[in-house]
Design a protein around this motif. Structure first.
Motif, PDB file in Angstrom:
ATOM      1  N   ASN A   8      -9.901 -82.767  82.158  1.00  0.00           N
ATOM      2  CA  ASN A   8      -8.863 -83.825  81.202  1.00  0.00           C
ATOM      3  C   ASN A   8      -8.504 -82.128  80.154  1.00  0.00           C
ATOM      4  O   ASN A   8      -8.771 -80.884  80.493  1.00  0.00           O
ATOM      5  N   VAL A  10      -5.329 -82.562  76.901  1.00  0.00           N
ATOM      6  CA  VAL A  10      -4.077 -83.799  76.206  1.00  0.00           C
ATOM      7  C   VAL A  10      -2.521 -83.566  77.214  1.00  0.00           C
ATOM      8  O   VAL A  10      -2.577 -82.792  78.198  1.00  0.00           O
ATOM      9  N   SER A  47      -4.698 -88.509  75.072  1.00  0.00           N
ATOM     10  CA  SER A  47      -6.073 -87.924  75.858  1.00  0.00           C
ATOM     11  C   SER A  47      -5.891 -88.196  77.802  1.00  0.00           C
ATOM     12  O   SER A  47      -5.114 -89.417  77.622  1.00  0.00           O
ATOM     13  N   CYS A  72     -11.827 -78.781  81.523  1.00  0.00           N
ATOM     14  CA  CYS A  72     -11.623 -79.185  80.056  1.00  0.00           C
ATOM     15  C   CYS A  72     -10.389 -78.129  79.568  1.00  0.00           C
ATOM     16  O   CYS A  72     -10.702 -77.004  78.985  1.00  0.00           O
ATOM     17  N   HIS A  74      -9.381 -79.024  77.025  1.00  0.00           N
ATOM     18  CA  HIS A  74      -8.739 -79.255  74.971  1.00  0.00           C
ATOM     19  C   HIS A  74     -10.397 -79.346  74.671  1.00  0.00           C
ATOM     20  O   HIS A  74     -11.259 -79.604  74.886  1.00  0.00           O
ATOM     21  N   ASN A  76     -11.233 -80.843  71.415  1.00  0.00           N
ATOM     22  CA  ASN A  76     -11.048 -81.626  71.261  1.00  0.00           C
ATOM     23  C   ASN A  76     -11.811 -83.119  72.394  1.00  0.00           C
ATOM     24  O   ASN A  76     -11.956 -83.992  71.935  1.00  0.00           O
ATOM     25  N   GLU A  77     -10.830 -82.590  73.770  1.00  0.00           N
ATOM     26  CA  GLU A  77     -11.443 -83.886  74.769  1.00  0.00           C
ATOM     27  C   GLU A  77     -12.258 -83.851  75.161  1.00  0.00           C
ATOM     28  O   GLU A  77     -13.649 -84.582  76.343  1.00  0.00           O
ATOM     29  N   ASN A  80     -15.323 -86.915  76.069  1.00  0.00           N
ATOM     30  CA  ASN A  80     -14.531 -87.447  77.206  1.00  0.00           C
ATOM     31  C   ASN A  80     -14.018 -87.359  78.482  1.00  0.00           C
ATOM     32  O   ASN A  80     -14.686 -87.816  79.368  1.00  0.00           O
TER      33      ASN A  80
ATOM     34  N   SER B 345     -10.854 -91.435  72.459  1.00  0.00           N
ATOM     35  CA  SER B 345      -9.518 -91.110  72.280  1.00  0.00           C
ATOM     36  C   SER B 345      -8.351 -90.482  71.642  1.00  0.00           C
ATOM     37  O   SER B 345      -8.266 -91.582  70.772  1.00  0.00           O
ATOM     38  N   LYS B 346      -7.704 -89.482  71.995  1.00  0.00           N
ATOM     39  CA  LYS B 346      -6.077 -89.431  71.111  1.00  0.00           C
ATOM     40  C   LYS B 346      -5.410 -90.377  71.654  1.00  0.00           C
ATOM     41  O   LYS B 346      -5.039 -90.798  72.587  1.00  0.00           O
TER      42      LYS B 346
END
Ligand code: SF4
Ligand code: SF4
Lengths: 157, 599
Positions: A8, A10, A47, A72, A74, A76-77, A80, B345-346
């Motif tokens: 995952n 962005v 995302s 992963c 990123h 920030n993700e 998730n 989620s972005k």
């Protein structure tokens, strides 16, 4: 081999590209595979998450807390992705705290190759289920160089 | 022998060509967009000489494909679920009239929804139109069912719907295939106006015939019963992608006390199903997104559970985690609850360098108090900039602008500036008739056609303006001439990346429109950035921030909203994310302190 991999990041980071490469490697190894990828609207910077289920599966979706490996791209993700990873699952995170593929890509004046550099880096890891040879075989010509960069960077880290 | 990883949509394309389709048409829409390009790819790869082309909308695509089926050809038409609303008119009639060759209507649903306005269930539309519908559970099944649909269609002279969902369309699987053979179809048009142009009296007779076809067809409906244990009294009935989730869920739960009945064709229901269900005590029906099987089962038995009894949620995708929870609770199977999914989620944004951003920025600058109807495409993301007030369905922006104008005018209220935006592909799809209607009804507003030369959102399909076909060059249908032909006298063509010019032009157009009670049109012409980046001679403009001049006013990051311009809270300055910047250089115009410079 039954393995469930989560990739995952962005939109624009090349999550789908990585997922395609690893799917091809799986195919070449002769395993069955089911894949689910985010397409459409979300790819415009939102995302993005991709599931690879290698082995004996029907559905392309991973059950929460059941995945084996998380890649992963990123920080920030991360949450998730972690949602789908087992308690003792393996995490590969692109971050300035560990190995920062984004910076390496910038250093080589090609920020769009972050994903391939990161893939090179993690291929070095003993637990990663695919080998250098298997991956380089399916990479497009222009990416191979960057894959090597990532692969060799890992020595100095 | 070829072995490849194929998307569900690609596997369906393979099935359509293997099944002998000579005409395949489509309008793009997520999650259906990849079927036609792959059919085109295979068509070229094996030199099959089939007609594989994009249409301007779903209705056109349907009618074209249907005529081929009347003439004895094998047709496929492909669209997303809301696209079927556009093609519903010919579909309803085609069900009555029937056909000679074969026709499969491929419709991709979007439970969630992820990229659509509604979660409508095409199986329900099939029931409404009295057409058989096949519901594959995997990409490989998508391929098989495409061929099966063509066979049933030919045998019963009826269009057959192949319903996909996003997890099948966008799921991938390893698939093997051989070279696709060439075909030689006997194309001829047998005149029969009583059938092909039936008047209402004959339509009544055709309706009787349709009812008979559906009855007969039901017996051909295939199903499979997965029995885990002969003594089982628990049963799940399902179709489509849910089946795959259910099988993996039962395995995850180590559960062998529930059998699973999978229906290939959720409508019309096979009568034999009524016998099977009598062997079970507890029956749960799991299907996406409406109770199609459930309604039909009620005829045989009413103590079943599903959506109608509130066990299955009435909205949202039945993702695998939901299915694990539902199955374990309903059949009392122990499992460890999942943690709450509370990560953020972005949300999606216009790409860095997108020309739509410039258009929207000019619009909100020119008319801070305006009304901004908009439409469907990447540019719906103008929402983030508060430059999109409405989004209803394809082409609606124009008639909505017209409606807002007449609402104010009819009550003698001061009319706020109305600026409607629409993409070029959407304009060709349903904007043209809307514009004719608005001109005819004497509306006044500014229409901005965001002309980036492509259907960007769904994967860069060409528009009629380019005249590009899969098979080479077709005829160009120039945008400006079409607009002129609709009766518009004031048309400006400009590059929106010249923001000040665009602002002036918008003001001038609105003045003209209110004064003359007429519509004015701006064609904001600049290619999609992702397309420009593919070009070899793309000029990347490297910009930098002059930190001495940057006041931290955040206009570029918060109003203009390029994702590559990021405000640093600590330093109170903006910095550039070079890993995403596409070098369009437009932000230079946005900073009034001249802090963004070209390097
Ligand atoms: S794909 Fe093209 S049109 Fe769509 S947001 Fe990106 S740059 Fe804009
Ligand atoms: S040049 Fe400016 S506006 Fe264009 S992509 Fe880069 S940061 Fe965004």
């Amino acid at each position: 081999m039954n393995k469930q991999i989560i990739i995952n990041g962005v939109g624009g980071q090349g999550v789908i590209f990585l997922s395609q490469i690893l799917s091809k490697v799986t195919l070449n190894k002769g395993f069955k595979i089911k894949v689910a990828e985010t397409l459409g609207m979300a790819r415009r910077g939102g995302s993005v998450i991709s599931f690879l289920k290698i082995g004996d599966y029907n559905s392309p979706m991973i059950i929460p807390k059941d995945g084996d490996i998380l890649i992963c791209l990123h920080e920030n993700e991360l949450d998730n992705g972690l949602y789908y990873l087992k308690e003792n699952g393996k995490i590969y995170l692109n971050s300035n705290k560990y190995f920062d593929a984004t910076q390496v890509a910038l250093k080589h004046n090609n920020p769009k190759m972050t994903n391939v550099i990161f893939l090179g880096y993690i291929t070095k890891d003993r637990d990663f289920p695919f080998s250098y040879e298997e991956i380089i075989e399916v990479l497009p010509e222009k990416s191979k160089n960057y894959f090597d960069i990532g692969y060799h960077e890992s020595k100095s880290n | 022998m070829h072995k490849e990883i194929l998307l569900g949509n690609e596997a369906v394309a393979l099935g359509l060509l293997e099944g002998g389709c000579n005409v395949i048409s489509a309008y793009p829409g997520t999650p259906s967009s990849e079927v036609l390009p792959y059919a085109n790819h295979l068509n070229k790869k094996f030199n099959l000489q089939r007609f594989v082309e994009w249409s301007v909308n779903e209705k056109s695509a349907f009618e074209l494909a249907y005529a081929n089926a009347i003439a004895g050809g094998n047709s496929a038409v492909i669209m997303k679920q809301v696209g079927l609303n556009v093609a519903m008119d010919p579909l309803m009639s085609a069900a009555y009239i029937g056909l000679k060759g074969a026709m499969v209507v491929v419709v991709a649903d979007d439970p969630g929804p992820y990229s659509s306005q509604t979660e409508q269930d095409t199986r329900f539309a099939a029931m409404f139109a009295k057409l058989p519908v096949l519901d594959p559970s995997t990409p490989q099944e998508g391929r098989e069912f495409a061929k099966k649909a063509l066979k049933i269609s030919n045998k019963y002279e009826i269009p057959v719907i192949l319903r996909l969902t996003n997890r099948v369309s966008h799921g991938k699987q390893d698939i093997e295939y051989e070279e696709i053979p060439k075909i030689n179809l006997d194309i001829k048009f047998e005149k029969n106006p009583q059938r092909w142009a039936a008047i209402p009296r004959f339509r009544y007779l055709q309706h009787i015939e349709l009812n008979n076809k559906i009855k007969k067809l039901a017996n051909e409906n295939e199903y499979s019963l997965k029995k885990y244990n002969d003594k089982n009294k628990n049963l799940i009935i399902t179709s489509g992608c849910c089946y795959s989730h259910i099988i993996d869920s039962l395995k995850y739960l180590n559960c062998e006390k529930v059998d699973v009945l999978k229906l290939d064709m959720p409508y019309p229901l096979n009568i034999e199903v009524s016998d099977i269900i009598n062997n079970y005590e507890n029956i749960l029906i799991i299907e996406e997104t409406m109770p199609v099987i459930e309604y039909q089962i009620l005829k045989y038995r009413n103590n079943v559970d599903g959506r109608l009894t509130g066990i299955i949620p009435g909205e949202g995708e039945l993702s695998i985690d939901k299915i694990v929870k539902i199955v374990s609770e309903y059949f009392k199977i122990k499992f460890v609850q999942f943690p709450e999914f509370n990560t953020k989620s972005k949300k999606p944004e216009l790409c860095p360098g997108c020309p739509h951003r410039s258009s929207f920025y000019a619009i909100i600058k020119a008319f801070p108090k305006g009304i901004y109807p908009s439409d469907i495409g990447c540019y719906t993301l103008g929402l983030n900039m508060n430059a999109v007030d409405t989004c209803l369905c394809m082409g609606a922006t124009i008639n909505q602008a017209s409606g807002f104008y007449h609402a104010f005018k009819s009550q003698n209220k001061e009319i706020p500036p109305i600026v409607a935006t629409i993409g070029d592909s959407t304009f060709y799809h349903s904007g043209v008739t809307a514009l004719i209607n608005s001109v005819y009804n004497k509306s006044a507003f500014v229409l901005v056609v965001l002309d980036n030369g492509t259907t960007a959102m769904t994967g860069f399909q060409p528009t009629p303006e380019s005249g590009i076909l899969n098979s080479g060059h077709g005829n160009k249908v120039p945008l400006k001439e079409v607009i002129k032909g609709c009766g518009i006298e004031k048309i400006h063509v400009l590059n929106p990346n010249n923001i000040n010019e665009m602002i002036e032009c918008l003001k001038e157009c609105w003045d003209y429109s209110v004064k003359n009670e007429k519509i004015s049109v701006i064609i904001a012409k600049e290619p999609c950035t992702l397309l420009k980046l593919r070009e070899k001679d793309y000029k990347f403009i490297k910009i930098k921030i002059n930190e001495d001049k940057c006041t931290g006013c955040r206009v570029c990051s918060d109003k203009f909203q390029c994702p590559s311009l990021i405000y640093d809270e600590k330093r109170k300055k903006v910095f550039i994310d070079y890993s995403t910047c596409n070098g369009c250089g437009v932000c230079v115009q946005v900073c009034k302190f001249e802090a963004i410079e070209i390097e």
